[in-house]
Motif scaffolding. Sequence first.
Motif, PDB file in Angstrom:
ATOM      1  N   THR A   1     -18.892  15.839  63.174  1.00 24.77           N
ATOM      2  CA  THR A   1     -18.901  17.046  64.208  1.00 24.77           C
ATOM      3  C   THR A   1     -18.265  18.344  63.308  1.00 24.77           C
ATOM      4  O   THR A   1     -18.379  19.587  63.259  1.00 24.77           O
ATOM      5  CB  THR A   1     -18.043  16.830  65.244  1.00 24.77           C
ATOM      6  OG1 THR A   1     -18.765  15.742  65.992  1.00 24.77           O
ATOM      7  CG2 THR A   1     -17.777  17.806  66.336  1.00 24.77           C
ATOM      8  N   TYR A   2     -17.062  18.080  62.588  1.00 21.06           N
ATOM      9  CA  TYR A   2     -16.379  19.154  61.974  1.00 21.06           C
ATOM     10  C   TYR A   2     -16.313  18.852  60.390  1.00 21.06           C
ATOM     11  O   TYR A   2     -15.989  17.709  59.948  1.00 21.06           O
ATOM     12  CB  TYR A   2     -14.817  19.268  62.329  1.00 21.06           C
ATOM     13  CG  TYR A   2     -14.600  19.446  63.994  1.00 21.06           C
ATOM     14  CD1 TYR A   2     -15.152  20.481  64.444  1.00 21.06           C
ATOM     15  CD2 TYR A   2     -14.299  18.223  64.592  1.00 21.06           C
ATOM     16  CE1 TYR A   2     -15.133  20.970  65.925  1.00 21.06           C
ATOM     17  CE2 TYR A   2     -14.422  18.557  66.124  1.00 21.06           C
ATOM     18  CZ  TYR A   2     -14.532  19.678  66.584  1.00 21.06           C
ATOM     19  OH  TYR A   2     -14.372  19.814  67.978  1.00 21.06           O
TER      20      TYR A   2
ATOM     21  N   PRO B   1     -19.915  18.799  69.999  1.00 16.86           N
ATOM     22  CA  PRO B   1     -18.760  18.691  70.653  1.00 16.86           C
ATOM     23  C   PRO B   1     -18.075  17.714  69.992  1.00 16.86           C
ATOM     24  O   PRO B   1     -18.476  16.732  69.252  1.00 16.86           O
ATOM     25  CB  PRO B   1     -19.160  18.161  72.105  1.00 16.86           C
ATOM     26  CG  PRO B   1     -20.282  17.433  72.006  1.00 16.86           C
ATOM     27  CD  PRO B   1     -21.001  18.189  71.010  1.00 16.86           C
ATOM     28  N   SER B   2     -16.706  17.739  69.979  1.00 16.39           N
ATOM     29  CA  SER B   2     -15.677  16.765  69.521  1.00 16.39           C
ATOM     30  C   SER B   2     -16.167  15.408  70.137  1.00 16.39           C
ATOM     31  O   SER B   2     -16.419  15.263  71.319  1.00 16.39           O
ATOM     32  CB  SER B   2     -14.305  17.090  69.730  1.00 16.39           C
ATOM     33  OG  SER B   2     -13.432  15.992  69.822  1.00 16.39           O
ATOM     34  N   LYS B   3     -16.166  14.432  69.341  1.00 13.92           N
ATOM     35  CA  LYS B   3     -16.428  13.024  69.725  1.00 13.92           C
ATOM     36  C   LYS B   3     -15.779  11.662  69.109  1.00 13.92           C
ATOM     37  O   LYS B   3     -15.405  11.788  67.808  1.00 13.92           O
ATOM     38  CB  LYS B   3     -18.050  12.765  69.698  1.00 13.92           C
ATOM     39  CG  LYS B   3     -18.722  12.974  68.422  1.00 13.92           C
ATOM     40  CD  LYS B   3     -20.101  12.874  68.313  1.00 13.92           C
ATOM     41  CE  LYS B   3     -20.980  14.149  68.807  1.00 13.92           C
ATOM     42  NZ  LYS B   3     -20.749  14.879  67.689  1.00 13.92           N
TER      43      LYS B   3
ATOM     44  N   GLY C   1     -11.143  17.687  70.164  1.00 17.71           N
ATOM     45  CA  GLY C   1     -11.303  19.134  70.130  1.00 17.71           C
ATOM     46  C   GLY C   1     -12.310  19.758  71.343  1.00 17.71           C
ATOM     47  O   GLY C   1     -11.976  18.927  72.427  1.00 17.71           O
TER      48      GLY C   1
ATOM     49  N   ARG D   1      -6.526  11.560  74.515  1.00 18.89           N
ATOM     50  CA  ARG D   1      -6.740  13.038  74.288  1.00 18.89           C
ATOM     51  C   ARG D   1      -5.390  13.781  75.064  1.00 18.89           C
ATOM     52  O   ARG D   1      -4.727  14.612  74.060  1.00 18.89           O
ATOM     53  CB  ARG D   1      -7.914  13.721  75.007  1.00 18.89           C
ATOM     54  CG  ARG D   1      -8.076  15.312  74.764  1.00 18.89           C
ATOM     55  CD  ARG D   1      -9.286  15.494  75.553  1.00 18.89           C
ATOM     56  NE  ARG D   1      -9.288  16.997  75.581  1.00 18.89           N
ATOM     57  CZ  ARG D   1     -10.046  17.822  75.134  1.00 18.89           C
ATOM     58  NH1 ARG D   1     -11.093  17.058  74.107  1.00 18.89           N
ATOM     59  NH2 ARG D   1     -10.233  19.168  75.046  1.00 18.89           N
TER      60      ARG D   1
ATOM     61  N   ASN E   1     -14.840  13.464  63.167  1.00 26.01           N
ATOM     62  CA  ASN E   1     -15.796  13.934  64.469  1.00 26.01           C
ATOM     63  C   ASN E   1     -14.956  14.252  65.735  1.00 26.01           C
ATOM     64  O   ASN E   1     -15.292  14.720  66.589  1.00 26.01           O
ATOM     65  CB  ASN E   1     -16.518  12.437  64.806  1.00 26.01           C
ATOM     66  CG  ASN E   1     -17.765  12.409  63.962  1.00 26.01           C
ATOM     67  OD1 ASN E   1     -18.280  13.186  63.799  1.00 26.01           O
ATOM     68  ND2 ASN E   1     -17.959  11.074  63.689  1.00 26.01           N
ATOM     69  N   GLU E   2     -13.378  13.785  65.568  1.00 28.10           N
ATOM     70  CA  GLU E   2     -12.578  14.158  66.636  1.00 28.10           C
ATOM     71  C   GLU E   2     -12.288  15.423  66.788  1.00 28.10           C
ATOM     72  O   GLU E   2     -11.686  15.967  67.962  1.00 28.10           O
ATOM     73  CB  GLU E   2     -11.803  12.824  66.532  1.00 28.10           C
ATOM     74  CG  GLU E   2     -12.357  11.518  66.966  1.00 28.10           C
ATOM     75  CD  GLU E   2     -11.226  10.533  66.993  1.00 28.10           C
ATOM     76  OE1 GLU E   2      -9.980  10.799  66.878  1.00 28.10           O
ATOM     77  OE2 GLU E   2     -11.461   9.424  67.103  1.00 28.10           O
ATOM     78  N   GLY E   3     -12.001  15.923  65.427  1.00 24.92           N
ATOM     79  CA  GLY E   3     -11.232  17.215  65.571  1.00 24.92           C
ATOM     80  C   GLY E   3      -9.915  17.370  65.164  1.00 24.92           C
ATOM     81  O   GLY E   3      -9.227  18.019  65.354  1.00 24.92           O
TER      82      GLY E   3
ATOM     83  N   ARG F   1      -2.844  15.380  72.583  1.00 22.44           N
ATOM     84  CA  ARG F   1      -2.579  16.943  72.810  1.00 22.44           C
ATOM     85  C   ARG F   1      -0.923  17.495  72.655  1.00 22.44           C
ATOM     86  O   ARG F   1      -0.512  18.514  72.086  1.00 22.44           O
ATOM     87  CB  ARG F   1      -3.249  17.449  74.200  1.00 22.44           C
ATOM     88  CG  ARG F   1      -4.789  17.426  73.870  1.00 22.44           C
ATOM     89  CD  ARG F   1      -5.071  19.084  73.683  1.00 22.44           C
ATOM     90  NE  ARG F   1      -6.363  19.126  73.316  1.00 22.44           N
ATOM     91  CZ  ARG F   1      -7.184  20.511  73.233  1.00 22.44           C
ATOM     92  NH1 ARG F   1      -6.770  21.263  73.900  1.00 22.44           N
ATOM     93  NH2 ARG F   1      -8.233  20.368  72.854  1.00 22.44           N
TER      94      ARG F   1
END
Lengths: 454, 245, 194
Positions: A265-266, C168-170, C184, A185, A217-219, A189
């Motif tokens: 998730t997204y 949440p992001s996972k 995220g 992450r 799912n991670e974004g 980033r």
Amino acid sequence: MKTTHAALAEKFIANTAQTDWHDRTLWLVRQKRDKAVHTLPEWEILREWASQIKNHTLSQLSEYLSEFEQKAKANGIVVHWAADAEEHNRIIYKIIRKHNIQNIVKSKSMLTEECQLNKYLEQKGIEVVDTDLGERIVQLRKEPPSHIVLPAIHLKKQEVSETFHRYLKTEKGNHDPQYLTEAARQHLRTKFIESQLAITGVNFAVAETGGFVICTNEGNADMGAHIAAVHIACMGIEKIIPKARHLAVFLRLLARSATGQPITTYSSHFQQPGPGQELHIVIVDNGRSKHLGRKDFRNSLKCIRCAACFNTCPVYRKSGGYSYHSSITGPLGAILNPNTDMKASADLPFASTLCGSCSHVCPVKIDIHEQLWKWRQVIVAEGYVSRKKKTGMKIISFVLSRPSFYRFSGKAGRWIMRTFPFLLKNKLNPWFHSREMPEAPKQSFRDWYLKHKP
Amino acid sequence: MKVALFIPCYIDQFYPQVGIATLQLLKRLGCRVSFPLQQSCCGQPMANSGFATRSKGCDNNFIDNFKHFDYIVAPSGSCVLHIKEHLKSETHPEEAAHIRGTIYELCEFLTDILQVEYIKASFPYKVGWHNSCHGQRGLYLSSMSETVSPEFSKPERLLNMVRGLHLSIPRRKDECCGFGGIFCISEEALSVKMGTDRIKEHELNEVDYISSADVSCLMHIEGILKRNKNNIKTIHIAEILNSKL
Amino acid sequence: MLSKEKILQVVAANQPEFVPLPEMNHGCLIEYSDLCAQFKTASENVGATVQRINDIQVLKEELKKEAEAGRFIINTIAGLGTINKQATLLPAARLNQLEKVYIKGTIGVAENAAVWVPESNMLNRLLPFIAEHLVLLLEKKNIVTTLHEAYQRIDISTAGFGVFIAGPSKTADIEQSLVTGAHGARSTKVYILE
């Protein structure tokens, strides 16, 4: 020597512990899927709707593609068309050059994998950072993904830990997935914030609105697409669906089939470029239009890339993605790859027991195992099998279609098996390698019947 | 009711006892059974290897042997499925269609056509059931774990009629054993791995026998069991249903 | 434009005969006796937390307290207090420090915990993703049963961007071990206003 699925599978199985883990883990994903789908009484109806929507779309694909382009342009999106992988890569390279872009992030897109985009750009001295965690792991290890949804499923956490220690300077020997994910992450980033260009795939493109949907799912797709000044979304021509309301059907099926989640998730709906942004779509053919013309195989263009067929397939679970020696692995790869390179993929439709589990988990009802059977016929007809196999089949069919020959051979065969067992019980007989031969009885059923006939 | 018995080639040659059990069972249940003497093979070995064009001879021979019956019954889901899906004839399309529509795997013939509610059989052993893929997902002999539908199993219904039998279902109740026709040779290592893993589950359940409606799966499983000197035995469902132990 | 014509020509030549769209009768769809309770259960299953509130005041006070503590928070909901428009337009490098963002969702979906957030609600497309923690406000009357109903209520063509967010992001990319906070938001909390 040509590497075949059988040879690669044998190599994979040699590590029993790893194979069993791979099998168990993917079976667990399949079970999560079962649990999720059994909560919906309408599941089978959803599959039928999805299948019919896709059948309809394929029957009107040229019209929907045109509609999509027109609406997308009206939304301020730049639309490109690529006949093949090479053109897809060239289009992206041109955009990169135009803006003199250095920092590129990419979220998961099996299409860019199929087009070998990273390799192409690398040769031009351009680095692309894959941002999906699994994809980043395999990218650092210079490996291809082994599964279309779970790219690093062939790796154990110890291996990920070693890779991260080497490239991301994580603690040596710290295998904790939480710790390793956190490290990724932080690392990514920085990449997101510096990025000038984001490349993404497309899950669904809606003809009616000219927009498209990306599921993660991670974004990571969103982190890339909303920061970079330029966003390029790459899609195969088969990603089109007619109406916005059809998204409900597909989003309900996709994540449940893939991981057992009720939805990712997204689920991000891109309609227009963001303020001050440039948004491009590359619509890619790369053999799909030809595939559409193959009556027996066009059905596979309905695929929504959930990989449920991978997780359910005992052959995939116990032989791993790499044994399919192609960018799209698993049962799906086995029916897609022969379309583009029949010679290189001639063994893949045979890497199946035709158990049919794939066709029944498929959320859009692709007749996967039937296509595997049909590909076998095509591959044989086009001459991509060994002469030995051809001769063998000639003899077998000659014998089996002539009852008296069949009876004679059967009797002789059983007599040989009883009298000279070593002729069959040897290393050259693949059956005998790890299995005993069946006992050869003195009389066949027919012999018995003739004696006991009423 | 004129019933023809179709005994697939490898059963005829290697597992005559399965054919005998099937014949005796059908007779006990009141069927007039004939065994057409010039039958050989359904053509599946060629077709599944990609040589469907070479199964024409088998197709014609099959039609010649089986065209004059009300029903055709075979103790093999896989061969029945092959006939149902692929039996073709350019010269006798109607006869081929008649055969495709009237061929039955033994279990489904017992439950659906004969509507058997009682079978006089006893088999005092623990039996691990193996769903053969073609029987299950091709002929719908039972519901499958992939789809959302009411649970049922025609073979289990029959086995539950057998006195003394203790039925055992493995955790992965419908996973392929890895036989797969040509697959068991061309992908030998993987095929054996798949079979070995199925056996492990039955071993955990401490079964005496592994049974199935398909002899091909059992032949493969038996081969592995014997090589490993495993005491578990294999037996076809027809033999159990015809058993008076 | 050569490729476009070429592709469309081959597609048109190869596409099968017309197949109609299915009639989709929604009568067969799942129903829940208590949408709000189902939404809460589904949310918890995807790793989100849900708090039901009767009064928006609860949230206002939470926001106020956090602002007073000097934390980097962005509010995008008009009813909760002032909106610092400047803050929403900060560059990504600065928003990378963003601790929490408050955004209003327009629809909640009971079957899967997804909350629809159109661009107009988030002010900056990046906010729901880049913030460490995401707070969504949802009115109870806006909870629907399934995605089918959700798409009947929203018009995706009117927003430049919109997203369904469920939890949440996972990721589970390392040995299938579930870890929240991949790229995220590390947490997603949904306040349901009764």
